[in-house]
Design an enzyme around this catalytic site. Sequence first.
Site, PDB file in Angstrom:
ATOM      1  N   LYS A 124      33.397  47.249  23.538  1.00  0.00           N
ATOM      2  CA  LYS A 124      33.894  46.040  24.176  1.00  0.00           C
ATOM      3  C   LYS A 124      35.272  45.744  23.621  1.00  0.00           C
ATOM      4  O   LYS A 124      35.619  46.165  22.511  1.00  0.00           O
ATOM      5  CB  LYS A 124      32.965  44.859  23.881  1.00  0.00           C
ATOM      6  CG  LYS A 124      33.013  43.753  24.928  1.00  0.00           C
ATOM      7  CD  LYS A 124      32.165  44.090  26.141  1.00  0.00           C
ATOM      8  CE  LYS A 124      32.093  42.918  27.104  1.00  0.00           C
ATOM      9  NZ  LYS A 124      31.184  43.183  28.221  1.00  0.00           N
ATOM     10  N   GLY A 161      26.267  28.403  36.240  1.00  0.00           N
ATOM     11  CA  GLY A 161      27.444  29.255  36.398  1.00  0.00           C
ATOM     12  C   GLY A 161      27.399  29.966  37.726  1.00  0.00           C
ATOM     13  O   GLY A 161      26.607  30.895  37.917  1.00  0.00           O
ATOM     14  N   VAL A 162      28.227  29.522  38.670  1.00  0.00           N
ATOM     15  CA  VAL A 162      28.218  30.132  40.011  1.00  0.00           C
ATOM     16  C   VAL A 162      29.594  30.705  40.328  1.00  0.00           C
ATOM     17  O   VAL A 162      30.149  30.517  41.404  1.00  0.00           O
ATOM     18  CB  VAL A 162      27.765  29.129  41.095  1.00  0.00           C
ATOM     19  CG1 VAL A 162      26.273  28.888  41.001  1.00  0.00           C
ATOM     20  CG2 VAL A 162      28.520  27.794  40.988  1.00  0.00           C
ATOM     21  N   LYS A 185      31.796  34.448  39.286  1.00  0.00           N
ATOM     22  CA  LYS A 185      31.808  35.843  39.715  1.00  0.00           C
ATOM     23  C   LYS A 185      30.434  36.360  40.125  1.00  0.00           C
ATOM     24  O   LYS A 185      30.255  36.912  41.208  1.00  0.00           O
ATOM     25  CB  LYS A 185      32.319  36.718  38.571  1.00  0.00           C
ATOM     26  CG  LYS A 185      33.808  36.797  38.429  1.00  0.00           C
ATOM     27  CD  LYS A 185      34.134  37.571  37.157  1.00  0.00           C
ATOM     28  CE  LYS A 185      35.315  38.471  37.331  1.00  0.00           C
ATOM     29  NZ  LYS A 185      35.588  39.253  36.111  1.00  0.00           N
ATOM     30  N   VAL A 186      29.452  36.218  39.253  1.00  0.00           N
ATOM     31  CA  VAL A 186      28.121  36.769  39.487  1.00  0.00           C
ATOM     32  C   VAL A 186      27.183  35.737  40.098  1.00  0.00           C
ATOM     33  O   VAL A 186      26.434  36.035  41.038  1.00  0.00           O
ATOM     34  CB  VAL A 186      27.516  37.308  38.171  1.00  0.00           C
ATOM     35  CG1 VAL A 186      26.091  37.809  38.391  1.00  0.00           C
ATOM     36  CG2 VAL A 186      28.389  38.422  37.603  1.00  0.00           C
ATOM     37  N   GLY A 187      27.229  34.516  39.578  1.00  0.00           N
ATOM     38  CA  GLY A 187      26.281  33.499  40.009  1.00  0.00           C
ATOM     39  C   GLY A 187      26.302  33.221  41.497  1.00  0.00           C
ATOM     40  O   GLY A 187      25.256  32.998  42.115  1.00  0.00           O
TER      41      GLY A 187
END
Length: 358
Positions: A88, A188-189, A191-193
């Site tokens: 990372k 959390g909505v 990128k992914v949500g």
Amino acid sequence: MTEADNGVLHTLFHSEQGGHEQVVLCQDRASGLKAVIAIHSTALGPALGGTRFYPYATEEEAVADVLNLSRGMSYKNAMAGLDHGGGKAVIIGDPFRIKSEELLLAFGRCVASLGGRYVTACDVGTYVADMDVVARECRWTTGRSPEHGGAGDSSVLTAFGVFQGMRASAQHLWGDPTLRGRKVGVAGVGKVGRHLVEHLLRDGAEVVITDVREESVARIVHKHPSVTAVADTEALIRTEGLDIYAPCALGGALDDDSVRVLTAKVVCGAANNQLAHPGVEKDLADRSILYAPDYVVNAGGVIQVADELHGFDFDRCKAKASKIFDTTLAIFARAKEDGIPPAAAADRIAEQRMADAR
């Protein structure tokens, strides 16, 4: 040597969060780049993991984050069946203020200097367009745009994988792999949500959301009026009748306080490093809350970027991400057999694969 240096070195060489093969500090004063690259393991192959661009309060906080994230990538890649170890990178600073082409090119040169031991991709604060720039200096870059030979946005398959983990959790707990009629809270909505919400609605779930960015919430509610929004994560985890809680923002979502008041029966989300400290997984188990290990269910994105190295094929990647359903069920079965929390069962399986490779 300062006390801070002693702390970092102790973490690297002596703590349970250490054990990394290599940690590289990168700096380019002309562009303002300050970055840390951590390679946790190359037992299964070149380390693969994204680059996080974040305004850390201190350099020590950045180092601690990259060590945890890279270690998690070793386990994630092992559980996803990839021939990659874990790595990372973090870039220190506010991406909205200091991100520039010069900085990204300098970062690309830092990654390239490792000669392929570390392959980078997108993460919080970095996007497909950024990887296109990094790739101009470094061929060990994934998550690029289709126009530049890449696979594009990996959040689509990340959300798909989390959805498969939810289906497996429902199968294990309620005997049916559908989310129809279940109340799911998504924290959390972005990128992914936002993609996860789409999967849930198509499957017939009742969805409750929250996000620190008002515009992200407004976008979802405008498109899907049936979705309910609450003020913050504290309100979400206390929502009455919540079946599943999906942390899809930053890590550390599950701590002593949140687990104590959580109403959901299942935790399954896209965020990395959801457990704030060792022992939280046992607290969840003690409250009979089923935890789907984060690095297992959110592996759809890394499956996609790994495939990009060999010529991207979406259908092939989606088929691999579909197996997250079976992998999650196998972890629950192993946890029951060994009498341990699912997080510990996943760790055992991943560690065995890495040990066998060595």
